[in-house]
Design a protein around this motif. Structure first.
Motif, short mmCIF file in Angstrom:
data_model
loop_
_atom_site.label_atom_id
_atom_site.label_comp_id
_atom_site.label_asym_id
_atom_site.label_seq_id
_atom_site.Cartn_x
_atom_site.Cartn_y
_atom_site.Cartn_z
N GLU A 1 -14.06 47.96 30.75
CA GLU A 1 -13.61 48.01 32.14
C GLU A 1 -13.76 46.64 32.78
OE1 GLU A 1 -14.33 51.44 34.62
OE2 GLU A 1 -15.46 52.38 32.98
N SER A 2 -13.05 46.44 33.89
CA SER A 2 -13.06 45.15 34.57
C SER A 2 -14.49 44.72 34.91
CB SER A 2 -12.24 45.24 35.86
OG SER A 2 -12.27 44.02 36.57
N GLY A 3 -14.83 43.50 34.56
CA GLY A 3 -16.15 42.96 34.84
C GLY A 3 -17.15 43.15 33.71
N SER A 4 -16.83 44.00 32.74
CA SER A 4 -17.71 44.20 31.59
C SER A 4 -17.38 43.20 30.50
CB SER A 4 -17.56 45.63 31.05
OG SER A 4 -17.95 46.58 32.01
N VAL A 5 -18.40 42.79 29.74
CA VAL A 5 -18.20 41.78 28.70
C VAL A 5 -19.02 42.14 27.47
CG1 VAL A 5 -17.76 39.92 30.36
CG2 VAL A 5 -20.09 40.30 29.53
N VAL A 6 -18.64 41.50 26.36
CA VAL A 6 -19.40 41.56 25.12
C VAL A 6 -19.86 40.16 24.77
CG1 VAL A 6 -19.27 41.99 22.64
CG2 VAL A 6 -18.24 43.61 24.23
N ARG A 7 -21.13 40.01 24.46
CA ARG A 7 -21.68 38.72 24.03
C ARG A 7 -22.12 38.84 22.58
NH1 ARG A 7 -27.28 36.46 24.38
NH2 ARG A 7 -27.10 34.17 24.29
N VAL A 8 -21.73 37.84 21.77
CA VAL A 8 -22.16 37.75 20.38
C VAL A 8 -22.95 36.47 20.24
CG1 VAL A 8 -21.42 37.61 17.99
CG2 VAL A 8 -20.12 39.01 19.59
N VAL A 9 -24.14 36.55 19.66
CA VAL A 9 -25.01 35.37 19.55
C VAL A 9 -25.59 35.29 18.15
CG1 VAL A 9 -27.00 36.66 20.48
CG2 VAL A 9 -27.00 34.15 20.53
N SER A 10 -25.64 34.07 17.60
CA SER A 10 -26.17 33.82 16.26
C SER A 10 -27.66 33.51 16.33
CB SER A 10 -25.43 32.64 15.62
OG SER A 10 -26.10 32.20 14.45
N ALA A 11 -28.41 34.15 15.45
CA ALA A 11 -29.84 33.87 15.37
C ALA A 11 -30.11 32.51 14.74
CB ALA A 11 -30.55 34.96 14.57
N PHE A 12 -29.12 32.00 14.00
CA PHE A 12 -29.31 30.74 13.27
C PHE A 12 -29.40 29.55 14.22
CE2 PHE A 12 -27.56 26.98 11.12
CZ PHE A 12 -28.38 26.91 10.01
N ASP A 13 -28.47 29.46 15.18
CA ASP A 13 -28.44 28.29 16.06
C ASP A 13 -28.25 28.64 17.54
OD1 ASP A 13 -25.82 29.14 16.01
OD2 ASP A 13 -25.05 27.40 14.91
N ASN A 14 -28.35 29.94 17.86
CA ASN A 14 -28.20 30.43 19.24
C ASN A 14 -26.82 30.19 19.83
OD1 ASN A 14 -30.83 31.54 19.58
ND2 ASN A 14 -31.64 29.47 19.87
N ASP A 15 -25.85 29.82 19.02
CA ASP A 15 -24.48 29.70 19.52
C ASP A 15 -23.98 31.09 19.91
OD1 ASP A 15 -22.09 28.41 20.16
OD2 ASP A 15 -21.23 28.81 18.19
N ASP A 16 -23.20 31.15 21.00
CA ASP A 16 -22.74 32.46 21.44
C ASP A 16 -21.29 32.40 21.90
OD1 ASP A 16 -22.99 31.18 23.87
OD2 ASP A 16 -24.03 32.82 24.87
N GLN A 17 -20.71 33.58 22.06
CA GLN A 17 -19.34 33.72 22.54
C GLN A 17 -19.30 34.97 23.41
OE1 GLN A 17 -16.40 34.13 19.42
NE2 GLN A 17 -14.81 33.16 20.64
N VAL A 18 -18.70 34.86 24.60
CA VAL A 18 -18.64 35.97 25.55
C VAL A 18 -17.19 36.36 25.76
CG1 VAL A 18 -19.20 36.74 27.87
CG2 VAL A 18 -20.77 35.20 26.67
N PHE A 19 -16.90 37.65 25.63
CA PHE A 19 -15.54 38.17 25.74
C PHE A 19 -15.44 39.19 26.87
CE2 PHE A 19 -16.10 37.11 21.29
CZ PHE A 19 -14.88 36.56 20.91
N ASP A 20 -14.37 39.11 27.66
CA ASP A 20 -13.93 40.27 28.42
C ASP A 20 -12.78 40.90 27.64
OD1 ASP A 20 -11.73 38.62 28.87
OD2 ASP A 20 -12.12 38.35 31.00
N GLY A 21 -12.19 41.95 28.16
CA GLY A 21 -11.15 42.63 27.41
C GLY A 21 -9.94 41.76 27.15
N GLU A 22 -9.57 40.92 28.12
CA GLU A 22 -8.40 40.06 27.96
C GLU A 22 -8.61 39.03 26.86
OE1 GLU A 22 -5.64 37.03 30.67
OE2 GLU A 22 -7.20 38.24 31.60
N LEU A 23 -9.81 38.41 26.84
CA LEU A 23 -10.07 37.40 25.81
C LEU A 23 -10.14 38.05 24.43
CD1 LEU A 23 -10.58 34.40 25.31
CD2 LEU A 23 -13.04 34.86 25.50
N PHE A 24 -10.71 39.25 24.33
CA PHE A 24 -10.73 39.95 23.05
C PHE A 24 -9.31 40.14 22.52
CE2 PHE A 24 -15.11 41.94 22.62
CZ PHE A 24 -15.28 41.51 21.31
N SER A 25 -8.40 40.50 23.42
CA SER A 25 -7.01 40.69 23.00
C SER A 25 -6.42 39.38 22.48
CB SER A 25 -6.19 41.22 24.18
OG SER A 25 -4.84 41.38 23.83
#
Length: 452
Positions: free
Chosen positions: A81-105
Motif C-alpha cells: 500500500e501507499s507509503g509502505s516499503v521493503v528494505r533489503v540489507v546485507s550482513a556482509f557490508d550493510n549495503d541496503d536497498q529500499v523499495f516501494d511498490g513502484e520501484l519494485f515494478s
C-alpha cells in the motif's frame, strides 16, 4: 518455508568466438564463468497491517545461504500500500536497498546484487494500512569459483581476443557498465541513460557501475546498490558478425537516479564512420588471469585494421565479458564489440548500420536540443590562475534553454545551459595543455588550451 538448489548454472562471461573467416567456433572458458544457482526459496510474509500512527516494521526474514558469496532476490508477489516499503540489507557490508511498490515494478520484482551469504528482508508498513504482502520465490546465488591458475584460460597470449601480449589496464569511466547476469558490457550513450550493447547480451538483468576489484580467487564483488540499475527490453539483433547489437533503456536506483543522473557522463554515438588505421579504445569487463582484475573495468588500445559495410576489425584486446563494449574512435562509439578470434583480429558491429540506427531512434528517440549545424564556434582559453574559460556560440537563439556538454580531456563533462545563443563555462584549476571539446552535440568542435 522450503528451499533447495535446482542446479541451474548461469553463464556470466559471454563473448562470441570466430575464426579468421568469421565463422562461429565453440567457446570454452571452463573457469571464467562465475557459477550461479537458482535456489528455490519460498517464504510468504502474509498480509501485514499497521494500526499505529507511524511507519512500523511489521515483518522480517533472514535469508542465509552458506557457501554463497553473492545474492539477488526474486519475488513472485509484491503488494504494498501507499507509503509502505521493503528494505533489503546485507550482513556482509550493510549495503541496503529500499523499495516501494513502484520501484519494485521497475526492478521486475527483483533486487540488486548483494555481497555475502546473508540478507535480511524487512517489511515496513505505512500507518493505517492493512494489506501489505510479499512472497519470495527464489534466490539467484553465486558460489566462489575454485582458484584459477594461468593455464585455465582467463586472458593471455594465444587466447581468443588477445592480440599478442595482454596489455589491458584498469580503467574507471562511468559510462561503461557491467551487465549481469549475462556477464557483458554496456555503454551509456546519451543524457537519457540509454545503453548500447551486443545482441547476444540481451537480458532482463542489471547494469553495474563503479565495479570494485574482484577477489584473489576471481570471484566478483558487487558495487553498492545505488550503483546498480535495472535493464531490460529494447530492440536487438543477434545474427552474427556485423549484425549483432542491442539498444535499451535503464531504470532507476533507490535514489530515483538513472546512470547519467548519478554520474553526469556518457559516450556519444559517432556521427561518422571510422577509417582503417585510426586508433581505437575499448573499456570493458573481460575476464583476466590477474584475478583481482577479472570482470572489472579495463582499457584496451589498438587500431582499426579493416572496415566492411557492416563491421569493423581491430587489434585491441578483448576477452569473455567484453561483449557489448563500445568501440571508441575520437571519443565516440563507432561500433559494438561482438566477436573475437584466436590471434586476432577482433570484430565489432558498425554503429551506422541502418537497422541499428533505426532501433536507437525507436527505443530512445532524440529529445531535441542543440545540433552540430547550429554550432558556430567553440572558444576556450586558460587564464593565469589555471582556470579554463570558454564559450560555445550558436548561430541563433532557437536553442535558448537547451544544454550542451563540454568535455575537458574527455574526463570532466560540463553540462551548460544556453542563454542568448551562448553557453559559457569556467572551470579551475589546470596546468599544461588540455583538450576542450563538444561532447553533446558530439564531434562538432574541439580546441586545445595551454595553462601556466
Amino acid at each position: 518455508m522450503r528451499h533447495w538448489v535446482k542446479g541451474k548454472a548461469l553463464l556470466v562471461a559471454v563473448l562470441a568466438v570466430v575464426a579468421g573467416t568469421a565463422q562461429a567456433d565453440d567457446l570454452s572458458h571452463p573457469t571464467a564463468p562465475l557459477p550461479h544457482d537458482d535456489v528455490d526459496y519460498r517464504v510468504d510474509s502474509g498480509n501485514q497491517g499497521n494500526p499505529s500512527d507511524q511507519v512500523e516494521m511489521v515483518w522480517s526474514h533472514v535469508v542465509n545461504l552458506p557457501s554463497y558469496v553473492s545474492m539477488r532476490l526474486h519475488f513472485s508477489l509484491v503488494s504494498l500500500e501507499s507509503g509502505s516499503v521493503v528494505r533489503v540489507v546485507s550482513a556482509f557490508d550493510n549495503d541496503d536497498q529500499v523499495f516501494d511498490g513502484e520501484l519494485f515494478s521497475e526492478w521486475f520484482n527483483t533486487t540488486a546484487y548483494f555481497n555475502g551469504d546473508t540478507l535480511t528482508i524487512e517489511l515496513w508498513a505505512a500507518p493505517g494500512t492493512t494489506n501489505n504482502r510479499i512472497v519470495l520465490s527464489h534466490v539467484e546465488a553465486a558460489k566462489s569459483p575454485h582458484p584459477i591458475d594461468d593455464g585455465m584460460g582467463l586472458g593471455g597470449g594465444g587466447q581468443c581476443g588477445i592480440c599478442g601480449a595482454d596489455d589491458r589496464a584498469p580503467s574507471a569511466v562511468d559510462w561503461s557498465g557491467r551487465i549481469m547476469n549475462i556477464g557483458c558490457t554496456g555503454s551509456v550513450y546519451n543524457t537519457d541513460s540509454c545503453v548500447v550493447s551486443a545482441g547476444h547480451c540481451r537480458t532482463s538483468g542489471v547494469i553495474q557501475f563503479r565495479v570494485p576489484n574482484s577477489n584473489s580467487n576471481c570471484s566478483t564483488n558487487n558495487p553498492p546498490a545505488l550503483d546498480q540499475f535495472p535493464i531490460s527490453g529494447g530492440q536487438s539483433r543477434n545474427s552474427g558478425v556485423g549484425a549483432d547489437w542491442w539498444v535499451t533503456t535503464t531504470g532507476t536506483n533507490g535514489a530515483g537516479q538513472r546512470p547519467y543522473d548519478r554520474y553526469g557522463v556518457f559516450m556519444p554515438i559517432a556521427t561518422a564512420a571510422a577509417n582503417t588505421g585510426q586508433p581505437c579504445t575499448i573499456n570493458g569487463y573481460g575476464v583476466d588471469q590477474t584475478c583481482t582484475r577479472s570482470q572489472t573495468q579495463q582499457l584496451s588500445t589498438g587500431s582499426i585494421t579493416f572496415r566492411s559495410g557492416s563491421h569493423y576489425e581491430y587489434n585491441a584486446d578483448v576477452r569473455g565479458g567484453n561483449s557489448g563494449s563500445g568501440l571508441i574512435v575520437n571519443n565516440a562509439i563507432v561500433g559494438i564489440v561482438t566477436h573475437c578470434s584466436t590471434g586476432c583480429p577482433n570484430y565489432g558491429t558498425r554503429h551506422d548500420n541502418a537497422d541499428f540506427a533505426a532501433a536507437r531512434d525507436a527505443v530512445c528517440p532524440d529529445s531535441g536540443g542543440v545540433e552540430c549545424s547550429n554550432v558556430k564556434r567553440l572558444k576556450a582559453r586558460c587564464r593565469d590562475n589555471g582556470a579554463i574559460k570558454g564559450t560555445v556560440i550558436l548561430l541563433d537563439n532557437s536553442n535558448n534553454g537547451d544544454t550542451v556538454t563540454v568535455s575537458i580531456d574527455n574526463t570532466l563533462d560540463l553540462v551548460i545551459t544556453v542563454v542568448d545563443n551562448k553557453a559559457k563555462f569556467n572551470v579551475c584549476c589546470y596546468s599544461g595543455t588540455h583538450n576542450v571539446s563538444l561532447k553533446d552535440p558530439s564531434n562538432c568542435a574541439s580546441t586545445n588550451v595551454t595553462c601556466p
